[in-house]
Every structure is written in structure tokens, then in C-alpha cells.
Design a protein around this motif. Structure first.
Motif, PDB file in Angstrom:
ATOM      1  N   LEU A 144       0.814  -1.227   0.000  1.00  0.00           N
ATOM      2  CA  LEU A 144       0.000   0.000   0.000  1.00  0.00           C
ATOM      3  C   LEU A 144       0.848   1.277   0.000  1.00  0.00           C
ATOM      4  CD1 LEU A 144      -3.015  -0.848   2.343  1.00  0.00           C
ATOM      5  CD2 LEU A 144      -2.850  -0.979  -0.153  1.00  0.00           C
ATOM      6  N   PRO A 145       1.980   1.363   0.729  1.00  0.00           N
ATOM      7  CA  PRO A 145       2.781   2.589   0.629  1.00  0.00           C
ATOM      8  C   PRO A 145       3.287   2.879  -0.784  1.00  0.00           C
ATOM      9  CG  PRO A 145       3.415   1.342   2.578  1.00  0.00           C
ATOM     10  CD  PRO A 145       2.495   0.467   1.783  1.00  0.00           C
ATOM     11  N   LEU A 146       3.524   1.839  -1.584  1.00  0.00           N
ATOM     12  CA  LEU A 146       3.972   2.063  -2.953  1.00  0.00           C
ATOM     13  C   LEU A 146       2.881   2.709  -3.798  1.00  0.00           C
ATOM     14  CD1 LEU A 146       5.826  -1.334  -3.544  1.00  0.00           C
ATOM     15  CD2 LEU A 146       6.744   0.793  -2.618  1.00  0.00           C
ATOM     16  N   TRP A 147       1.640   2.187  -3.671  1.00  0.00           N
ATOM     17  CA  TRP A 147       0.532   2.770  -4.432  1.00  0.00           C
ATOM     18  C   TRP A 147       0.184   4.162  -3.926  1.00  0.00           C
ATOM     19  CZ3 TRP A 147       0.241   0.098  -8.592  1.00  0.00           C
ATOM     20  CH2 TRP A 147       0.391  -1.278  -8.585  1.00  0.00           C
ATOM     21  N   ALA A 148       0.302   4.376  -2.631  1.00  0.00           N
ATOM     22  CA  ALA A 148       0.029   5.713  -2.092  1.00  0.00           C
ATOM     23  C   ALA A 148       1.060   6.722  -2.588  1.00  0.00           C
ATOM     24  CB  ALA A 148       0.022   5.662  -0.565  1.00  0.00           C
ATOM     25  N   THR A 149       2.312   6.305  -2.694  1.00  0.00           N
ATOM     26  CA  THR A 149       3.357   7.200  -3.204  1.00  0.00           C
ATOM     27  C   THR A 149       3.128   7.533  -4.671  1.00  0.00           C
ATOM     28  OG1 THR A 149       4.911   6.219  -1.635  1.00  0.00           O
ATOM     29  CG2 THR A 149       5.837   7.486  -3.451  1.00  0.00           C
TER      30      THR A 149
END
Length: 375
Positions: free
Chosen positions: A87-92
Motif C-alpha cells: 500500500l505505501p507504494l501505491w500511495a506514493t
């Protein structure tokens, strides 16, 4: 004094206000997505990691044996944690103006993990629903569920099948710059292979990964509910077979919008017209992004469902928070903690029944022997 009336009245050039309006609307939409999506993914990451970490601690702490349901819960929790880690990758990607900045390798891994979470979830729930349907409706149980090693092997086979179904993610997912959005996105690129591979991957996903297990899941849950309506016993209603029904319903509610949107997007490739194709494509892309986020939310909801439905998990969680030593023999999937005592009580009552049946004839014989003497 000569007055020229030409001036601006004679100008024939026009200004296109529609392009400027669309540009402002598009920029506002991108700005709202850059704020809302990272906030939602961050909240889901915190809630999901806390819930699944608590679930793993309760599963592994001071347990002497593992039931088949506990093994399935363990594998589902591992799949949810892997999805939450992406999820942090997609949020970034949504927050950065430049988009994806993690390279092709993480792009392929993130997409594969997303679909593996879906495949593992629906296959494991379908397997558990078949077992619960056999035990509740037909009063039988699968032989492999009595052996924890075979249950682990079955779950590993589910992981392998899920990995095979994610081959299109490893092949066609790529991080490239999109000219229309002026940013780098982690998305599928079928331009070099044609649309046949895209349709083939969609058909495999929708038929083998969604429609077939979802049909089995819905059929088994409906049979369980019909059987429970016929039997109104309190012990049967508290059985662990009831837990699969709300888990399956919540799973389908979270993942069905994504798959329905995928079906619509797949049919749009065959019936796409040249006029309005760009608008339809952008709307479907936005719908896929929203519905995929809803599917990621399910990784946060599952531990909350266990906490609300399973009495053993709820009591052991409270004991863990209070630092109190608690050990259970039953599964965390059980609805009520009292289920662990009821089989032992029923077993003791069955032992007492022959003793009472033996004592009653003896008392009757003694009464018959004494009565003639008294006469």
C-alpha cells in the motif's frame, strides 16, 4: 478624424473555453486523488497491520495444537500482510507528481501480490465453505482436515495456483511514462503483444479466479443457511460452520465491484467505438482504481470480523491485553467459548447414562426381592 471600427469587432478568432475547463477539472481531480488516496491507504495500512499482527500473536502464543481453521486463518493473514506491505507504494504513486518511482521490479511484485491476495482469499474460503457444507448439511468431514500437515500442504498448493494465475502481472506490468497524464504509472502494457493476450489473461482471471470459486462459495453458504433454518438447535447455530457465511459475504462485497468493473472493461475492448473511446477508457480506469482500493480494504476488515464473530479469539485477545495466561484447546474460528466445554460435558453425560441404567434395574430387583419377605 478618422475612426476605424475594425479593431476587435473584426476579429474572427474564437477562444475555446471547453479545453480550459477540462484542464481545470482534470487538475482538480488529480489534486484530490493525490490527497485522498494516500490518506485512505495510510489508514488501511495502520489498521490492517495492527489487526493482523494481533491475530498472528494470538495464533502463535501458547498454543499446543493447531486446528484446520487456525491454519487457514494463518495463511489468510499472511496474504493480507503481504498486500498491506504494498500500500505505501501505491500511495506514493498517487501522491507524487512524477508518479511511480520504484522501478519495474517492484511494479511487477506489487501487482502480483495484489492478485495473489485475491486468489488465496477466495480459494481458501471456498475450500473451507465446502468442508463446512459437508459437515453441516451431510454430517461428514474431509479426511485431510484431521491432519495438520495435509492442511498446510493444501494451503501451499493454493499459493502455487495463485502464483501461476499471476503470470500476466509478471509479464505485462511495467512502469512507464503516460503521455496523457504526464507521469510514470505502474500499469499493464499489451501494445507489443496485441489484445489477444489481454483478453486471455482477463478470461483466466474472471473464469478460474473469480466465477468458479465464487459460485462454489455462494452455493455452499446458501446450503449452510438453509440447513441451519431447518435445524433450530442452539448448539448447531453456535457451530463454527456459521462463521464462514459472514466472512464470505464481506469478501464478495469487497471484491465483486472490482471484478464486475473488470468484466465491463473487458467487453469494452470488443465493442469499442472510435467516438468517445477516450472518455470511456478514462472512466473505466478510474473505476478500476476505486474498486481495487475497496479490495485492499478487505485486508483491514478481516481481523475485525474475527474479533466480532469468534468468541475464542475475542476472549484470548482480551486476556493477552490484560497479560493474563490463557490457553485454549478449541479453534479461534469458534463462535462461542462454551463450545469447548459442551463436548466434554456431553461425553461425561454419555458415560453416566450406562451407570444410571445399571443402577435402576438393581434397585428394582432389590425392591422385588424385599416385597415377598415383607408380605
Amino acid at each position: 478624424m478618422d475612426v476605424e471600427l475594425g479593431g476587435f469587432l473584426s476579429q474572427n478568432s474564437t477562444y475555446d473555453y471547453d479545453d480550459d475547463y477540462e484542464y481545470k477539472e482534470e487538475s482538480e481531480r488529480r489534486g484530490s486523488e493525490a490527497v485522498l488516496i494516500p490518506l485512505l491507504y495510510s489508514a488501511g495500512l495502520i489498521v490492517g497491520l495492527l489487526g493482523n499482527a494481533l491475530l498472528l500473536v494470538v495464533l502463535t502464543l501458547k498454543r499446543r495444537w493447531w486446528s484446520a481453521a487456525d491454519t487457514v486463518i494463518l495463511h489468510l493473514s499472511v496474504a493480507d500482510i503481504l498486500l498491506l506491505a504494498t500500500l505505501p507504494l501505491w500511495a506514493t504513486q498517487a501522491a507524487r507528481p512524477d508518479g511511480w518511482c520504484f522501478g519495474n521490479a517492484l511494479c511487477k511484485i506489487s501487482g502480483a501480490v495484489f492478485h495473489m491476495n485475491f486468489y488465496c482469499g477466495i480459494f481458501l474460503l471456498a475450500g473451507v465453505s465446502v468442508d463446512r457444507c459437508l459437515s453441516v448439511v451431510h454430517s461428514t468431514q474431509l479426511h485431510l482436515l484431521n491432519k495438520p500437515l495435509l492442511v498446510h500442504v493444501s494451503c501451499v498448493c493454493v499459493w502455487c495456483i495463485s502464483l501461476l494465475l499471476t503470470i500476466p502481472d509478471w509479464v505485462f506490468l511495467i512502469a512507464e511514462t503516460v503521455a496523457s497524464q504526464e507521469k510514470t504509472l505502474c500499469d499493464y502494457n499489451y501494445s507489443g503483444s496485441g489484445t489477444n493476450w489481454q483478453l486471455l489473461s482477463r478470461v483466466c482471471h474472471l473464469s478460474l479466479g473469480f466465477l468458479l470459486p465464487a459460485t462454489a462459495l455462494a452455493a455452499c453458504c446458501s446450503r449452510i443457511l438453509l440447513r441451519l433454518q431447518q435445524r433450530s438447535g442452539r448448539l448447531l447455530k453456535q457451530s463454527a460452520g456459521v462463521v464462514i457465511v459472514p466472512l464470505a459475504v464481506v469478501f464478495l462485497l469487497c471484491w465483486m465491484p472490482y471484478n464486475i468493473t473488470l468484466i465491463v472493461d473487458t467487453f469494452s475492448y470488443t465493442s469499442k467505438e472510435p467516438h468517445g473511446a477516450k472518455t470511456e477508457n478514462s472512466s473505466l480506469k478510474r473505476a478500476l482504481m476505486v474498486t481495487s482500493g475497496l479490495g485492499c480494504v478487505h485486508a483491514c476488515v478481516r481481523p475485525l470480523l474475527y474479533l466480532g464473530l469468534c468468541g475464542n479469539f475475542r476472549k484470548q485477545t482480551l486476556a493477552l491485553l490484560r497479560c493474563a495466561p490463557v490457553e485454549f484447546r478449541g479453534s479461534l474460528w469458534d463462535l462461542s467459548v462454551a463450545e469447548e466445554v459442551q463436548p466434554e460435558q456431553s461425553h461425561e453425560q454419555e458415560k453416566l447414562k450406562p451407570m444410571r441404567s445399571v443402577e435402576c434395574p438393581l434397585s428394582a430387583d432389590e425392591h422385588t426381592q424385599k416385597s415377598p419377605a415383607e408380605i
